[in-house]
Design an enzyme around this catalytic site. Structure first.
Site, PDB file in Angstrom:
ATOM      1  N   ASP A  12       0.948  -1.222  -0.014  1.00  0.00           N
ATOM      2  CA  ASP A  12      -0.063  -0.113  -0.080  1.00  0.00           C
ATOM      3  C   ASP A  12       0.760   1.175   0.046  1.00  0.00           C
ATOM      4  O   ASP A  12       1.932   1.278   0.521  1.00  0.00           O
ATOM      5  CB  ASP A  12      -0.882  -0.093   1.124  1.00  0.00           C
ATOM      6  N   HIS A  29       2.228   3.870  -9.118  1.00  0.00           N
ATOM      7  CA  HIS A  29       2.069   2.435  -9.335  1.00  0.00           C
ATOM      8  C   HIS A  29       3.241   1.872 -10.158  1.00  0.00           C
ATOM      9  O   HIS A  29       3.614   0.838  -9.758  1.00  0.00           O
ATOM     10  CB  HIS A  29       0.834   2.285 -10.332  1.00  0.00           C
ATOM     11  N   LEU A 122      10.388 -20.813  -5.803  1.00  0.00           N
ATOM     12  CA  LEU A 122       9.482 -19.792  -5.096  1.00  0.00           C
ATOM     13  C   LEU A 122       8.250 -19.717  -5.553  1.00  0.00           C
ATOM     14  O   LEU A 122       8.124 -19.573  -6.843  1.00  0.00           O
ATOM     15  CB  LEU A 122      10.401 -18.421  -5.077  1.00  0.00           C
TER      16      LEU A 122
HETATM   17  C1  IPE Z   1      -5.189  -2.790  -0.323  1.00  0.00           C
HETATM   18  O1  IPE Z   1      -5.228  -1.363  -0.550  1.00  0.00           O
HETATM   19  C2  IPE Z   1      -5.337  -3.517  -1.365  1.00  0.00           C
HETATM   20  C3  IPE Z   1      -3.947  -3.739  -2.360  1.00  0.00           C
HETATM   21  C4  IPE Z   1      -2.758  -3.355  -1.811  1.00  0.00           C
HETATM   22  C5  IPE Z   1      -4.007  -4.205  -3.504  1.00  0.00           C
HETATM   23  P1  IPE Z   1      -6.000  -0.085  -0.670  1.00  0.00           P
HETATM   24  O2  IPE Z   1      -5.300   1.052  -0.672  1.00  0.00           O
HETATM   25  O3  IPE Z   1      -7.193  -0.770  -1.420  1.00  0.00           O
HETATM   26  O4  IPE Z   1      -6.882  -0.410   0.786  1.00  0.00           O
HETATM   27  P2  IPE Z   1      -7.715   0.565   1.486  1.00  0.00           P
HETATM   28  O5  IPE Z   1      -8.940   0.444   0.461  1.00  0.00           O
HETATM   29  O6  IPE Z   1      -7.435   1.679   1.800  1.00  0.00           O
HETATM   30  O7  IPE Z   1      -8.220   0.096   2.799  1.00  0.00           O
HETATM   31  C1  IPE Z   2      -1.632   0.071  -3.257  1.00  0.00           C
HETATM   32  O1  IPE Z   2      -1.189   1.618  -3.307  1.00  0.00           O
HETATM   33  C2  IPE Z   2      -1.877  -0.126  -4.612  1.00  0.00           C
HETATM   34  C3  IPE Z   2      -3.080  -0.894  -5.099  1.00  0.00           C
HETATM   35  C4  IPE Z   2      -4.430  -0.735  -4.316  1.00  0.00           C
HETATM   36  C5  IPE Z   2      -3.401  -1.295  -6.338  1.00  0.00           C
HETATM   37  P1  IPE Z   2      -2.589   2.607  -3.440  1.00  0.00           P
HETATM   38  O2  IPE Z   2      -3.004   2.879  -4.772  1.00  0.00           O
HETATM   39  O3  IPE Z   2      -3.832   2.270  -2.550  1.00  0.00           O
HETATM   40  O4  IPE Z   2      -1.913   3.862  -2.702  1.00  0.00           O
HETATM   41  P2  IPE Z   2      -2.498   4.778  -1.599  1.00  0.00           P
HETATM   42  O5  IPE Z   2      -2.843   4.044  -0.313  1.00  0.00           O
HETATM   43  O6  IPE Z   2      -3.572   5.620  -2.408  1.00  0.00           O
HETATM   44  O7  IPE Z   2      -1.494   5.967  -1.356  1.00  0.00           O
HETATM   45 MG    MG Z   3      -4.011   2.454  -0.584  1.00  0.00          MG
END
Ligand code: IPE
Ligand code: IPE
Ligand code: MG
Length: 224
Positions: A12, A29, A122
């Site tokens: 995240d 990303h 792995l």
């Molecule tokens: C969780 O992250 C999903 C992934 C890392 C793929 P999100 O950023 O979507 O989580 P929430 O919605 O903030 O809890």
């Molecule tokens: C996690 O990073 C990646 C995915 C959910 C695909 P985020 O896109 O949720 O990044 P933040 O949390 O908005 O910074």
């Molecule tokens: Mg996020």
């Protein structure tokens, strides 16, 4: 020292990283892919058998279409570019979640899984369109449909992680302390590490620190 077979990661913080550094969530990303590569490398070095990466959740469909398209294209290109390399490194790719993407991406995912299915160094589980509640409901529905006794053993047969040991470590980067519908059954006794750094800033040294501190934890499993 605690044995370690399986690390699961909620990657995240990409969006916030991208906004801060390049004024674009998508740039975050893209940068996150470098962390993925670093962590795969270190997982092999550490002789860990399973790495599960939360890549796209069932709830992530709520994001703007443009971001979803960007993310899925990134994944598609990553696989096309890297699958040969992953295969050569004896890495097995396994998808957990429901493959309901474009025909092209579904087919790339299937081909990647098939190509690497016999690899043994792995196993990387990519959690894609994955949600733990869906997985559990689906398992219960199957038990019901097949008239099977509701037991832990039978339930596990219908989880998407059925042949994978539960993770000993769960890492969530991005300074957020929640599970976001990830592996809720499987992490009943997992050691959880919430990491302040955003995913693109997370590197092998942060990972090694977590592994070291995990190894020293006294794991009770209800005993003393
Ligand atoms: C969780 O992250 C999903 C992934 C890392 C793929 P999100 O950023 O979507 O989580 P929430 O919605 O903030 O809890
Ligand atoms: C996690 O990073 C990646 C995915 C959910 C695909 P985020 O896109 O949720 O990044 P933040 O949390 O908005 O910074
Ligand atoms: Mg996020």
């Amino acid at each position: 020292m605690n044995p370690l077979n399986h690390v699961a990661i909620i990657m995240d913080g990409n969006g916030r990283w991208g906004l801060k550094k390049k004024n674009s969530r998508n740039a975050g990303h893209r940068a996150g892919l470098h962390s993925v590569e670093k962590i795969i490398k270190e997982t092999i070095k550490q002789n860990i058998q399973y790495l599960t990466l939360f890549t796209f959740s069932t709830e992530n469909w709520k994001r703007p279409k443009k971001e979803i398209t960007y993310l899925l294209n990134l994944l598609e290109n990553f696989l096309v570019d890297k699958i040969e390399d992953l295969h050569e490194q004896n890495i097995k790719l396994n998808i957990i979640g429901v493959k309901n993407f474009s025909k092209k991406l579904n087919s790339i995912l299937n081909i990647s899984e098939k190509k690497t299915s016999k690899n043994t160094k792995l196993q990387i589980n990519l959690a894609l369109n994955y949600g733990s509640k869906f997985e559990l409901l689906n398992a219960f529905k199957n038990l019901n449909k097949n008239n099977e006794k509701i037991s832990e053993k039978n339930l596990k047969k219908y989880l998407q992680t059925k042949n994978i040991p539960d993770p000993e470590i769960l890492i969530r980067t991005g300074n957020t302390k929640r599970l976001s519908n990830f592996l809720l059954w499987q992490i009943a006794y997992t050691e959880i590490f919430f990491e302040k750094k955003l995913w693109p800033d997370f590197n092998e040294n942060d990972y090694i620190k977590i592994i070291k501190s995990f190894k020293k934890i006294k794991r009770n499993f209800g005993s003393i």
